[in-house]
Design a protein around this motif. Structure first.
Motif, PDB file in Angstrom:
ATOM      1  N   PRO A 137       0.876  -1.158  -0.048  1.00  0.00           N
ATOM      2  CA  PRO A 137      -0.244  -0.032  -0.083  1.00  0.00           C
ATOM      3  C   PRO A 137       0.765   1.148   0.054  1.00  0.00           C
ATOM      4  O   PRO A 137       0.232   2.216  -0.435  1.00  0.00           O
ATOM      5  CB  PRO A 137      -0.759  -0.136   1.179  1.00  0.00           C
ATOM      6  N   ASP A 138       2.088   1.178   0.607  1.00  0.00           N
ATOM      7  CA  ASP A 138       2.894   2.426   0.469  1.00  0.00           C
ATOM      8  C   ASP A 138       4.314   2.042  -0.120  1.00  0.00           C
ATOM      9  O   ASP A 138       5.284   2.875   0.192  1.00  0.00           O
ATOM     10  CB  ASP A 138       3.024   2.823   1.953  1.00  0.00           C
ATOM     11  N   VAL A 139       4.395   1.168  -0.773  1.00  0.00           N
ATOM     12  CA  VAL A 139       5.544   1.097  -1.771  1.00  0.00           C
ATOM     13  C   VAL A 139       5.447   0.901  -3.076  1.00  0.00           C
ATOM     14  O   VAL A 139       4.508  -0.006  -3.560  1.00  0.00           O
ATOM     15  CB  VAL A 139       6.432  -0.093  -1.008  1.00  0.00           C
ATOM     16  N   ILE A 140       6.122   1.616  -3.950  1.00  0.00           N
ATOM     17  CA  ILE A 140       6.044   1.416  -5.452  1.00  0.00           C
ATOM     18  C   ILE A 140       7.128   0.896  -5.883  1.00  0.00           C
ATOM     19  O   ILE A 140       8.426   0.952  -5.403  1.00  0.00           O
ATOM     20  CB  ILE A 140       5.670   2.933  -6.137  1.00  0.00           C
ATOM     21  N   VAL A 141       7.232   0.445  -7.268  1.00  0.00           N
ATOM     22  CA  VAL A 141       8.376   0.052  -8.063  1.00  0.00           C
ATOM     23  C   VAL A 141       8.332   0.601  -9.425  1.00  0.00           C
ATOM     24  O   VAL A 141       7.044   0.787  -9.887  1.00  0.00           O
ATOM     25  CB  VAL A 141       8.459  -1.681  -8.011  1.00  0.00           C
ATOM     26  N   THR A 142       9.473   0.968  -9.818  1.00  0.00           N
ATOM     27  CA  THR A 142       9.633   1.560 -11.321  1.00  0.00           C
ATOM     28  C   THR A 142      10.875   1.375 -11.796  1.00  0.00           C
ATOM     29  O   THR A 142      11.651   0.510 -11.205  1.00  0.00           O
ATOM     30  CB  THR A 142       9.228   3.075 -10.850  1.00  0.00           C
ATOM     31  N   PRO A 179      -0.117   5.484   2.472  1.00  0.00           N
ATOM     32  CA  PRO A 179      -0.488   4.646   1.531  1.00  0.00           C
ATOM     33  C   PRO A 179      -1.411   5.238   0.494  1.00  0.00           C
ATOM     34  O   PRO A 179      -2.132   6.124   0.730  1.00  0.00           O
ATOM     35  CB  PRO A 179      -1.376   3.602   2.525  1.00  0.00           C
ATOM     36  N   ALA A 180      -1.134   4.787  -0.613  1.00  0.00           N
ATOM     37  CA  ALA A 180      -1.956   5.193  -1.784  1.00  0.00           C
ATOM     38  C   ALA A 180      -3.295   4.678  -1.726  1.00  0.00           C
ATOM     39  O   ALA A 180      -3.636   3.540  -1.254  1.00  0.00           O
ATOM     40  CB  ALA A 180      -1.514   4.869  -3.163  1.00  0.00           C
ATOM     41  N   ASP A 181      -4.133   5.584  -2.098  1.00  0.00           N
ATOM     42  CA  ASP A 181      -5.642   5.444  -2.153  1.00  0.00           C
ATOM     43  C   ASP A 181      -6.081   4.578  -3.494  1.00  0.00           C
ATOM     44  O   ASP A 181      -6.350   5.121  -4.447  1.00  0.00           O
ATOM     45  CB  ASP A 181      -6.598   6.615  -1.843  1.00  0.00           C
ATOM     46  N   VAL A 182      -6.320   3.494  -3.435  1.00  0.00           N
ATOM     47  CA  VAL A 182      -6.879   2.498  -4.429  1.00  0.00           C
ATOM     48  C   VAL A 182      -7.909   1.670  -3.945  1.00  0.00           C
ATOM     49  O   VAL A 182      -8.537   0.777  -4.597  1.00  0.00           O
ATOM     50  CB  VAL A 182      -5.688   1.629  -4.868  1.00  0.00           C
TER      51      VAL A 182
END
Length: 218
Positions: free
Chosen positions: A43-48, A107-110
């Motif tokens: 929820p609070d970790v992204i990958v790019t 955390p991102a809102d999805v």
């Protein structure tokens, strides 16, 4: 003919299933206006893609979900794969590790959509989904089905799709009975046997160590 009909059915069904791809988003650099694609694995970790990150000391990037109307979330810090940093003069070896993970400030809102889980490596002939943005694109990701083809670089997934600016960092996804799995990260384009192709780095073995570094970072 059956294969063509099957592919057509999936492509037609994609807009209906767009909410499944809510964990696919993009990172934006407010200073330059540049974007890269990205995705949530927590929820609070992204990958790019690592090459999307030009400022590790004082990052001003934000992550924007593909859910319409949601606010962007600031990225507090990034961790780049150490082998990406170490192979500066060896392009193709470096591409295998062109991966970065980012810690969000919140955390991102999805909604009820879960972040992508990590899937096993891609297999030749497998049809995978690509959710990506291009520069000046809209609020929804561009969804395509891309097939894994034989490539010329060991350790890199080669996909029979064209990619352009903004699509670096895009998730390559496998649809399973349990939802979507993240298989690889788009990081470059190339030509192979006269065809424009996309290159991507496998994530199964390469992301977990980065998560450990991210959690231990000050």
């Amino acid at each position: 003919m059956r294969l063509a009909v099957h592919i057509l059915f999936i492509l037609i069904a994609l807009p209906v299933q767009a909410e499944m791809f809510a964990a696919a988003g993009r990172i934006e650099d407010p200073a330059s206006g540049g974007i890269c694609s990205a995705s949530l694995i927590r929820p609070d970790v992204i990958v790019t893609a690592a090459h999307c990150i030009s400022d590790l000391e004082d990052p001003a990037y934000v992550f924007r979900s593909s859910i319409p109307g949601t606010e962007p979330v600031r990225v507090e810090r990034f961790v780049l794969h150490p082998f990406y940093v170490g192979f500066k003069e060896q392009r193709f070896r470096r591409l295998r590790f062109d991966i970065a993970v980012g810690q969000l400030a919140a955390p991102a809102d999805v909604g009820s959509i879960s972040p992508f889980s990590l899937g096993n490596e891609a297999e030749k002939g497998e049809g995978l989904f690509l959710a990506s943005w291009r520069q000046r694109s809209g609020s929804r990701p561009r969804l395509r089905r891309c097939f894994v083809i034989e490539g010329q670089v060991a350790g890199i997934v080669t996909l029979g799709c064209q990619v352009r600016g903004g699509e670096s960092g895009a998730p390559v996804l496998r649809l399973t009975d349990d939802g979507l799995e993240l298989v690889a990260i788009i990081n470059s384009t190339a030509r192979y046997k006269g065809q424009q192709v996309a290159l991507a780095a496998d994530v199964r073995l390469r992301i977990p160590p980065l998560l450990g570094q991210l959690s231990s970072a000050p």
